[in-house]
Design an enzyme around this catalytic site. Structure first.
Site, PDB file in Angstrom:
ATOM      1  N   ASN A 221     -19.335  -4.824   0.814  1.00  0.00           N
ATOM      2  CA  ASN A 221     -19.723  -3.566   1.461  1.00  0.00           C
ATOM      3  C   ASN A 221     -20.858  -2.963   0.629  1.00  0.00           C
ATOM      4  O   ASN A 221     -21.282  -3.543  -0.380  1.00  0.00           O
ATOM      5  CB  ASN A 221     -18.520  -2.628   1.657  1.00  0.00           C
ATOM      6  CG  ASN A 221     -17.932  -2.119   0.350  1.00  0.00           C
ATOM      7  OD1 ASN A 221     -18.572  -2.177  -0.703  1.00  0.00           O
ATOM      8  ND2 ASN A 221     -16.709  -1.627   0.396  1.00  0.00           N
TER       9      ASN A 221
ATOM     10  N   GLU B 150      -9.240 -10.059  -5.710  1.00  0.00           N
ATOM     11  CA  GLU B 150      -8.032  -9.422  -6.240  1.00  0.00           C
ATOM     12  C   GLU B 150      -7.128 -10.445  -6.931  1.00  0.00           C
ATOM     13  O   GLU B 150      -5.986 -10.151  -7.258  1.00  0.00           O
ATOM     14  CB  GLU B 150      -7.282  -8.680  -5.124  1.00  0.00           C
ATOM     15  CG  GLU B 150      -8.038  -7.441  -4.662  1.00  0.00           C
ATOM     16  CD  GLU B 150      -7.333  -6.637  -3.588  1.00  0.00           C
ATOM     17  OE1 GLU B 150      -7.560  -5.425  -3.517  1.00  0.00           O
ATOM     18  OE2 GLU B 150      -6.568  -7.228  -2.798  1.00  0.00           O
TER      19      GLU B 150
ATOM     20  N   ASN C 235      -4.535  -8.517   4.374  1.00  0.00           N
ATOM     21  CA  ASN C 235      -5.125  -7.799   5.516  1.00  0.00           C
ATOM     22  C   ASN C 235      -6.028  -8.720   6.330  1.00  0.00           C
ATOM     23  O   ASN C 235      -6.025  -8.693   7.563  1.00  0.00           O
ATOM     24  CB  ASN C 235      -5.976  -6.623   5.032  1.00  0.00           C
ATOM     25  CG  ASN C 235      -5.146  -5.498   4.444  1.00  0.00           C
ATOM     26  OD1 ASN C 235      -3.939  -5.445   4.637  1.00  0.00           O
ATOM     27  ND2 ASN C 235      -5.791  -4.602   3.718  1.00  0.00           N
TER      28      ASN C 235
ATOM     29  N   MET D 219     -21.284  -1.874   6.515  1.00  0.00           N
ATOM     30  CA  MET D 219     -21.875  -0.563   6.254  1.00  0.00           C
ATOM     31  C   MET D 219     -21.083   0.555   6.919  1.00  0.00           C
ATOM     32  O   MET D 219     -21.660   1.516   7.449  1.00  0.00           O
ATOM     33  CB  MET D 219     -23.317  -0.574   6.784  1.00  0.00           C
ATOM     34  CG  MET D 219     -24.203  -1.576   6.062  1.00  0.00           C
ATOM     35  SD  MET D 219     -25.618  -2.126   7.051  1.00  0.00           S
ATOM     36  CE  MET D 219     -26.382  -0.620   7.517  1.00  0.00           C
TER      37      MET D 219
ATOM     38  N   ASP E 168     -11.691  -5.463   5.879  1.00  0.00           N
ATOM     39  CA  ASP E 168     -10.771  -6.598   6.051  1.00  0.00           C
ATOM     40  C   ASP E 168     -10.619  -6.943   7.534  1.00  0.00           C
ATOM     41  O   ASP E 168     -10.564  -8.119   7.906  1.00  0.00           O
ATOM     42  CB  ASP E 168      -9.393  -6.271   5.449  1.00  0.00           C
ATOM     43  CG  ASP E 168      -9.486  -5.972   3.959  1.00  0.00           C
ATOM     44  OD1 ASP E 168     -10.393  -6.518   3.302  1.00  0.00           O
ATOM     45  OD2 ASP E 168      -8.653  -5.190   3.447  1.00  0.00           O
TER      46      ASP E 168
ATOM     47  N   ASP F 290       0.843  -1.203   0.000  1.00  0.00           N
ATOM     48  CA  ASP F 290       0.000   0.000   0.000  1.00  0.00           C
ATOM     49  C   ASP F 290       0.875   1.248   0.000  1.00  0.00           C
ATOM     50  O   ASP F 290       1.749   1.415   0.868  1.00  0.00           O
ATOM     51  CB  ASP F 290      -0.912   0.006   1.225  1.00  0.00           C
ATOM     52  CG  ASP F 290      -2.040  -1.012   1.107  1.00  0.00           C
ATOM     53  OD1 ASP F 290      -2.192  -1.612   0.018  1.00  0.00           O
ATOM     54  OD2 ASP F 290      -2.770  -1.197   2.096  1.00  0.00           O
TER      55      ASP F 290
HETATM   56  O1  RIB Z   1      -9.165  -3.325   1.610  1.00  0.00           O
HETATM   57  C1  RIB Z   1      -8.041  -2.490   1.683  1.00  0.00           C
HETATM   58  C2  RIB Z   1      -7.000  -2.973   0.747  1.00  0.00           C
HETATM   59  O2  RIB Z   1      -7.477  -2.851  -0.569  1.00  0.00           O
HETATM   60  C3  RIB Z   1      -5.728  -2.203   0.778  1.00  0.00           C
HETATM   61  O3  RIB Z   1      -4.806  -2.705   1.702  1.00  0.00           O
HETATM   62  C4  RIB Z   1      -5.245  -2.280  -0.665  1.00  0.00           C
HETATM   63  O4  RIB Z   1      -4.087  -3.011  -0.802  1.00  0.00           O
HETATM   64  C5  RIB Z   1      -6.392  -2.864  -1.455  1.00  0.00           C
HETATM   65  O5  RIB Z   1      -6.172  -4.168  -1.775  1.00  0.00           O
END
Ligand code: RIB
Length: 330
Positions: A184, A139, A42, A221, A252, A12
């Site tokens: 979300n 992701e 995370n 939320m 997360d 990040d």
């Molecule tokens: O949910 C937050 C995360 O989304 C961040 O840490 C970023 O890396 C993205 O994946």
């Protein structure tokens, strides 16, 4: 029993901004920080920090970030047997812009995460079969996500899917094989094409998914908590208030906390949700040395708040500034 997270890791790159630049404009951001992130990582870190035994399956590149990411998982006691380096690729990175109200905008570059494949799941199958929960996000490739869902189904392992970032390409029929579906509000709107501006609208959109066959839809939320919707039930779980400075990773933290409550003795969903909702909002505080710390906490049965460093490469110790307000009734 272990929890398996099959998903992403990112580095990040966080800029704290006062204003988003418009096209062609350059603006100065007063602060910057760098940390280990990625929704999968995370969630793994949050679960581990709450005490879960976690197996992380992910891919890093062969750049300067890779070793630090692996070292960070190791430091937190996360099993990295299936964290692999991919030659010639960059690690996943996420430029994040956080405005003054703590809201974020995130861009992700998947990098090596794209190379997490169904064959990796096959390779780890013996280990995965021993897990009590599989956690997935979006992701990584959808093909790998579906393969993991079907693996869970085949071996009777509950799967939690966090459909983030949301994509209309997600095959809801595949998602229906999951035990928990945790979007979300924004993701819920994208996935259903329905408005989510009020609690009633959120409930309607979640019910729409339930009617499609999803079992437990849990909508996060933000500061308002979470809503749990099933065929028979709709329950609203309030969060407690914190001074949120950066909400990145709040969902997360929620998922990691909820997942940890799966082990060693699974609790009722509502019990787990109430605890996770308490741990839902991470708070970022700026200390005297200008370091930023993100924390999440959960309300223990005795009313105490157990906190945990969330930004995974920063440890929060007792005495760090947390500024939690009293939990509201959950
Ligand atoms: O949910 C937050 C995360 O989304 C961040 O840490 C970023 O890396 C993205 O994946």
């Amino acid at each position: 029993m272990k929890i398996a997270v099959i998903g992403s890791n990112m580095v990040d790159l966080i800029s704290y901004i006062n204003k988003m630049p418009v096209a062609g404009e350059t603006v100065e951001a007063p602060n910057f920080s760098i940390g280990c992130g990625g929704k999968g990582a995370n969630q793994a870190v949050a679960a581990a920090k709450y005490g879960a035994d976690v197996l992380m399956m992910t891919k890093v590149g062969d750049d300067i970030f890779a070793d630090n990411t692996i070292k960070n998982f190791d430091k937190l006691g996360i099993d990295t047997k299936y964290v692999e380096k991919v030659k010639g690729l960059s690690s996943g990175v996420a430029p994040i812009f956080v405005d003054e109200s703590g809201q974020n905008r995130i861009i992700i570059v998947k990098g090596a995460n794209k190379y997490l494949l169904p064959s990796d799941i096959d390779r780890a199958s013996e280990e995965l079969k021993k897990c009590s929960l599989i956690i997935l996000q979006l992701e990584i490739n959808l093909e790998t996500v579906y393969y993991a869902i079907n693996f869970g189904k085949k071996y009777n392992i509950p799967v939690l899917l966090n459909p983030a970032p949301a994509t209309k390409d997600l095959d809801i029929e595949e998602a229906c094989k999951c035990e928990f579906f945790v979007p979300n509000e924004t993701e819920l709107a994208i996935l259903t094409d329905m408005p989510v501006n009020t609690d009633d609208e959120i409930k309607n959109a979640a019910e729409y998914l339930v009617n499609k066959g999803l079992k437990n839809v849990i909508v996060t939320m933000g500061s308002r908590g979470a809503m749990w919707v099933t065929k028979e039930n709709c329950q609203y779980l309030k969060s407690f208030k914190v001074n949120a400075v950066d909400t990145s990773g709040a969902g997360d933290a929620f998922i990691g906390c909820f997942a940890e409550r799966e082990t060693p003795v699974p609790k009722s969903i509502v019990e787990r949700l109430s605890e996770a909702v308490g741990g839902y909002v991470p708070e970022k505080t700026v200390g005297a040395d200008a370091d930023t710390i993100t924390v999440a906490g959960r309300v223990l049965p005795n009313g105490e708040i157990q906190k945990s460093g969330f930004m995974n490469d920063i440890n929060v110790n007792d005495g760090d500034v947390v500024n939690y307000l009293k939990p509201e009734e959950n």
